[in-house]
Design an enzyme around this catalytic site. Structure first.
Site, PDB file in Angstrom:
ATOM      1  CG  HIS A 245      15.842 -41.200-149.700  1.00  0.00           C
ATOM      2  ND1 HIS A 245      15.621 -39.939-149.190  1.00  0.00           N
ATOM      3  CD2 HIS A 245      14.814 -41.968-149.253  1.00  0.00           C
ATOM      4  CE1 HIS A 245      14.496 -39.956-148.467  1.00  0.00           C
ATOM      5  NE2 HIS A 245      13.985 -41.175-148.498  1.00  0.00           N
TER       6      HIS A 245
ATOM      7  CD  GLU B 192       7.501 -37.760-150.386  1.00  0.00           C
ATOM      8  OE1 GLU B 192       6.603 -38.625-150.456  1.00  0.00           O
ATOM      9  OE2 GLU B 192       8.201 -37.596-149.367  1.00  0.00           O
TER      10      GLU B 192
ATOM     11  NE  ARG C  68       6.260 -35.958-147.663  1.00  0.00           N
ATOM     12  CZ  ARG C  68       7.255 -35.255-147.135  1.00  0.00           C
ATOM     13  NH1 ARG C  68       7.548 -34.047-147.585  1.00  0.00           N
ATOM     14  NH2 ARG C  68       7.948 -35.728-146.140  1.00  0.00           N
TER      15      ARG C  68
ATOM     16  CG  ASP D 198       9.555 -43.368-148.987  1.00  0.00           C
ATOM     17  OD1 ASP D 198       8.461 -43.560-149.527  1.00  0.00           O
ATOM     18  OD2 ASP D 198       9.736 -42.603-148.022  1.00  0.00           O
TER      19      ASP D 198
ATOM     20  NE  ARG E 104      13.333 -46.035-145.349  1.00  0.00           N
ATOM     21  CZ  ARG E 104      12.945 -44.831-145.705  1.00  0.00           C
ATOM     22  NH1 ARG E 104      13.752 -43.801-145.507  1.00  0.00           N
ATOM     23  NH2 ARG E 104      11.767 -44.627-146.243  1.00  0.00           N
TER      24      ARG E 104
ATOM     25  CD  GLU F 168       8.066 -42.248-142.569  1.00  0.00           C
ATOM     26  OE1 GLU F 168       6.916 -41.834-142.794  1.00  0.00           O
ATOM     27  OE2 GLU F 168       9.020 -42.101-143.359  1.00  0.00           O
TER      28      GLU F 168
HETATM   29  C1  BDP Z   1       7.202 -40.937-147.330  1.00  0.00           C
HETATM   30  C2  BDP Z   1       6.650 -39.551-147.173  1.00  0.00           C
HETATM   31  C3  BDP Z   1       5.867 -39.380-145.897  1.00  0.00           C
HETATM   32  C4  BDP Z   1       4.839 -40.491-145.785  1.00  0.00           C
HETATM   33  C5  BDP Z   1       5.509 -41.830-145.912  1.00  0.00           C
HETATM   34  C6  BDP Z   1       4.528 -42.987-145.922  1.00  0.00           C
HETATM   35  O1  BDP Z   1       7.721 -38.628-147.185  1.00  0.00           O
HETATM   36  O2  BDP Z   1       5.267 -38.109-145.924  1.00  0.00           O
HETATM   37  O3  BDP Z   1       4.164 -40.398-144.574  1.00  0.00           O
HETATM   38  O4  BDP Z   1       6.206 -41.889-147.135  1.00  0.00           O
HETATM   39  O5  BDP Z   1       4.359 -43.582-146.971  1.00  0.00           O
HETATM   40  O6  BDP Z   1       7.673 -41.076-148.638  1.00  0.00           O
HETATM   41  O7  BDP Z   1       3.935 -43.304-144.899  1.00  0.00           O
END
Ligand code: BDP
Length: 705
Positions: free
Chosen positions: A526, A408, A184, A380, A351, A307
Site C-alpha cells: 500500500h 488497481e 478502478r 486490499d 486494518r 468505506e
Molecule cells: C479498494 C478500491 C475501492 C473499492 C474497494 C472495495 O480502491 O475503489 O471500492 O477496494 O473493494 O481496493 O470495495
C-alpha cells in the site's frame, strides 16, 4: 502497342501481386484484440490435416436443439471449426456429423457443467468425437474445451478428458457505474450501455457472454459494489432483464450490487434497519419484482459498513442481521453475497485485523443462502499479501474468494503482470485449519473484479486479457498450473508456434514477481499514491485517517522499516492457525516475501542472502527493473509471430512499464534514503531525480478513480 485500358489492367495486376506478397510476408493481418482467446486462427500443417481427416466435418447433436444453451453450443462448435479449418462446413445434421453431442445426461450426482470428450463411434458407424455434457451447459463448456484443444493444434483423436467444475459459482464482479464510469477501470468506459438498454442490446453483450462461457464463468454482478440504489428501480430491472435474457443461452446468471440503504433512498421508508419489519417487507417485494422479470436472478452482492457504505451497523445490528434479512427475501431463489472487505473509520485496530474481528465471531449465524466473500489478502489486493486469515477460520459459513482482475495496485493496464501466479499462491496456501484456501472456497466459488471496458481489446491491453482468462480457468479448476494457463492462453491469443510460447510463457510467469520487486518488495504494501493509486507515494503521511497513509503500512524511520504484526505489535499474526503463525513469527526464518508485512526490522538486519535488509531491498528494486527490461527484449524478438498492430501495442506498453518500474524504484529509494541516511550499496545507481521531484508529481487525471 499496348492500349490504355490494357496498361491499367497490367498495373492493377502487378499491384495485386505485390499486395498479396506483402500480406504473405507479414506474420498475420493486423488485429485489434477484440477476438480475445477465441480467435481460432486457421490451423496449418499436420494439425490441419488431422482435423481434415474428419471430412465431412459437421456437427450433430442428439435432438436437443430446443434448448437455447445447446443451440449456443452447436453454433459455437460450428463457428469454431469453420474458423480453424478456414472453410465453410456442411450444414449441421444427424447423418454426417463427426462431433456427436449428448447434452442431457441428467445425473444429479455430477456437478452442472461437467462434460467428457473422447473419440468413439458416432452415428453412421464412423469414428468421430463424442462430447457428453451432464446438462446443456456441460455441452457448451465441452465445446469450448474441445475448441481450446484444437486451437492449440491437438490431435482430435487424442483428446480425451473428463472435466468437472471445482466450484459452483464462478463469477465476475463489475465495478461499473450506471453513468458508464468504471471504478478502478483502465480499459475505457463501461461495456454496459445502461442508457440505451433495454431497447438496444450491444453486440458486445453477446461477445462478452461468449468469452465468459468459454472459460466457465457463470455469474456476473453488473454494477459497482459502491452501489447506487437507483439500480434497484423498475426501469433498471427492465434493463437488467434484457441482459439476463441475452446471457441465459451462455449459462450466465445476473446479480445486482444492492445498496443497503435502498429502502430509505428509493423506498420511501425512514429506516433501513434490517430488523424493522417494514424494511424486510420492502426487500421482499423488491425481490418478487425482480424475479417476476428475471426468474433465474442470482441475488444481491453487498458492500456494507465499509468505506462509508451504509449497512446494518448503522442501526446497531450485525453483518449477519443484515445479510439474513436479505437472504430471507431471496429464499429458495437466490443468494446474498456479503463482502468481508470492511474496515471502520472509527476503529484504531490494525486494518489487517478488522474483517476477521468483525466476521469470525458470527460464524454459524449466516443463513444458508448467504455467502461471505473474502478478498485474497487481509488488506486490499496488493501485489503480494499473505492469504486472508478468515479462510479456514469460519467452518460454519460459506466463504468465497474475491480476487481483483483489474490491476488497481499492479500498474493499471499498461504494466504486463500475469496474475495467475498470485492467485495460485493464495489458492494453494495451507490455512492450517486442515484445508488449503482452494479447498475452503471450492464448495462455494470465486469472484473476480472485472477488467473489461469499451476498449477494442476489452481489457486495456492485450496481456490483461490473460488475467480475465486465468481467473475463469482457475475458478473452474484451481489445480491448474499458471504455466498451463499461460500457455493455452498465449497459443490461442497470439501464436501456437513453439519458439513463441517458449519465450512468452516464462515471461508471463515471472511478470507479477517483477511488479512486486519494483513496487513493494519484501512484504511492503500500500505504498501507492493517494486516491487513484497510480505510481509511488510512500512519503504520504498526513491524510485524515491513519490507514489511508502509506506511512501507516511501512512504518519506516531512521532505524528500520516494516509493520510489526507479531505479539509485540498488532498481533495480527495470532489470527492465523498456530502452525501458519509459527512459520511467520520468527524474523530469522520467515519467508522474506512476507518479512516487512509481519515485522519491523532494522535497516542492517541480516537477510538469508547475506545482504543487509537495506541492500536486499535495493537489490530487489533493481531486480524488478531488470526483469522488465528483459521482458521488453523478449517481446522484441516475437515480431515474426504476432500481427503488427498488437505487436506494437504490447511494445509500447512495455516501454511505459520500463519507465514506470524505474520511477517506482528511484522514488522509493530516494524516500528511504531520506529516512535512513545510509549509503547506497556498492555499484548501485542513485535515483535519477531528487525526492522533491518525485513528491512533486501529480496525476489528477489518472483513470479509474
Ligand atoms: C479498494 C478500491 C475501492 C473499492 C474497494 C472495495 O480502491 O475503489 O471500492 O477496494 O473493494 O481496493 O470495495
Amino acid at each position: 502497342m499496348m492500349r490504355g485500358r490494357e496498361l491499367v489492367n497490367r498495373i492493377a495486376a502487378v499491384c495485386l501481386t505485390v499486395l498479396a506478397a506483402l500480406s504473405l510476408a507479414s506474420p498475420a493481418q493486423a488485429e485489434d484484440g477484440y477476438d480475445l482467446w477465441l480467435r481460432y486462427a486457421p490451423l496449418e500443417g499436420e494439425a490441419l490435416e488431422r482435423l481434415e481427416a474428419f471430412d465431412p466435418v459437421s456437427v450433430t447433436n442428439s435432438g436437443a436443439y430446443d434448448d437455447p444453451i445447446v443451440r449456443t453450443a452447436v453454433e459455437e462448435l460450428h463457428r469454431g471449426l469453420e474458423q480453424l479449418l478456414g472453410r465453410k462446413l456442411s450444414p449441421m445434421g444427424e447423418e454426417n456429423g463427426i462431433v456427436w453431442l449428448e447434452c442431457k445426461f441428467d445425473d444429479d450426482e455430477v456437478p452442472s457443467g461437467s462434460f467428457g470428450i473422447g473419440s468413439g463411434d458416432v452415428p453412421a458407424n464412423r469414428e468421430g468425437i463424442q462430447l457428453v455434457g451432464v446438462d446443456p451447459v456441460g455441452c457448451l463448456y465441452g465445446v469450448y474445451a474441445l475448441l481450446r484443444e484444437l486451437s492449440q493444434g491437438a490431435d482430435p483423436f487424442a483428446i480425451s478428458t473428463i472435466s468437472t467444475p471445482a466450484m459452483p459459482l464462478r463469477m465476475l464482479n463489475h465495478w461499473d457505474n450506471p453513468d458508464g464510469h468504471v471504478e478502478r477501470g483502465y480499459a475505457g468506459r463501461s461495456i454496459f450501455d445502461w442508457w440505451h438498454l433495454p431497447e438496444r442490446l450491444d453486440q458486445r453483450m453477446i461477445d462478452y457472454a461468449r468469452a465468459n462461457a468459454s472459460i466457465g464463468i457463470n455469474a456476473v454482478a453488473v454494477n459497482n459494489v459502491n452501489a447506487r440504489a437507483m439500480m434497484l428501480e423498475k426501469r433498471y430491472i427492465e434493463k437488467l432483464a434484457r441482459l439476463a435474457d441475452a446471457w441465459r443461452p451462455y449459462g450466465i446468471r445476473v446479480f445486482l450490487s444492492a445498496r443497503f440503504s435502498a429502502p430509505r433512498d428509493i423506498g420511501g421508508l425512514d429506516t433501513a434497519d434490517p430488523l424493522d419489519p417494514r424494511v424486510a417487507a420492502w426487500w421482499q417485494a423488491k425481490a418478487d419484482e425482480i424475479y417476476a422479470a428475471i426468474p433465474d436472478f442470482g441475488g444481491f452482492l453487498v458492500k456494507a459498513n465499509s468505506e462509508g457504505q451504509p449497512g446494518p451497523q448503522d442501526y446497531g445490528r450485525t453483518h449477519a442481521d443484515g445479510a439474513n434479512m436479505l437472504a430471507e427475501a431471496l429464499r429458495d431463489r437466490g443468494t446474498v453475497i456479503w463482502r468481508a472487505f470492511v474496515y471502520s473509520a472509527e476503529d484504531e485496530t490494525d486494518r489487517a485485523k478488522q474483517a476477521y474481528e468483525e466476521f469470525v465471531p458470527l460464524d454459524g449465524q449466516f443463513a444458508d443462502n448467504v455467502i461471505v466473500q473474502v478478498k485474497n489478502g487481509p488488506i486490499d489486493f496488493q501485489p503480494r499479501e499473505p492469504f486472508h486469515p478468515m479462510f479456514g477460520a469460519m467452518p460454519n459459513t460459506h466463504l468465497m474468494l474475491e480476487a481483483q482482475i483489474t490491476k488497481e495496485y499492479l500498474g493499471f493496464a499498461s504494466h504486463l503482470a500475469f496474475l495467475a501466479p498470485m492467485w495460485e499462491e493464495v489458492l494453494d496456501a495451507d490455512t492450517g485449519h486442515g484445508a488449503t484456501v482452494a479447498e475452503v472456497v471450492s464448495p462455494v466459488g470465486m469472484a473476480g473484479v472485472g477488467n473489461t471496458g469499451s476498449d477494442r481489446n476489452w481489457s486495456g491491453s492485450d496481456f490483461d486479457q490473460a488475467n480475465w482468462y486465468a481467473f475463469g480457468r482457475l475458478a473452474w479448476d484451481p489445480t491448474l498450473s499458471s504455466e498451463q494457463i499461460a500457455r493455452e492462453w498465449a497459443a490461442q491469443t497470439f501464436s501456437r508456434e513453439e519458439p513463441f510460447l517458449d519465450a512468452v510463457v516464462p515471461m508471463m510467469l515471472e511478470s507479477r514477481e517483477a511488479v512486486v520487486d519494483y513496487m513493494t518488495p519484501l512484504g511492503l504494501a500500500h505504498l501507492m499514491a493517494t486516491g487513484h493509486h497510480y505510481g509511488p507515494g510512500p512519503w504520504v503521511c498526513d491524510l485524515g485517517r491513519p490507514e489511508w497513509n502509506p506511512c501507516y503500512y511501512h512504518r519506516a524511520d531512521a532505524e528500520g522499516i516494516g509493520f510489526d504484526r507479531t505479539v509485540t505489535g498488532s498481533d495480527a499474526l495470532s489470527q492465523y492457525a498456530p502452525q501458519v503463525a509459527a512459520e511467520w513469527e520468527d524474523v530469522a526464518t520467515i519467508d522474506p516475501a512476507y518479512l516487512l508485512w509481519f515485522h519491523h526490522v532494522a535497516w542492517d538486519h541480516p537477510m538469508p542472502t547475506g545482504r543487509s535488509l537495506w541492500a536486499e531491498l535495493v537489490h530487489r528494486y533493481d531486480r524488478g527493473v531488470a526483469k522488465v527490461d528483459e521482458m521488453a527484449e523478449i517481446w522484441t524478438g516475437q515480431q515474426e509471430f504476432v500481427d503488427p498492430q498488437r505487436f506494437r501495442a504490447v511494445t509500447e506498453n512495455l516501454a511505459i512499464q520500463q519507465a514506470e518500474a524505474r520511477w517506482w524504484r528511484d522514488a522509493s529509494i530516494a524516500y528511504w534514503l531520506s529516512l535512513n541516511g545510509l549509503d547506497l550499496p556498492e555499484g548501485v545507481q542513485p535515483p535519477a531525480e531528487s525526492l522533491e521531484y518525485y513528491r512533486s508529481l501529480s496525476f489528477p487525471e489518472a483513470p479509474g478513480n
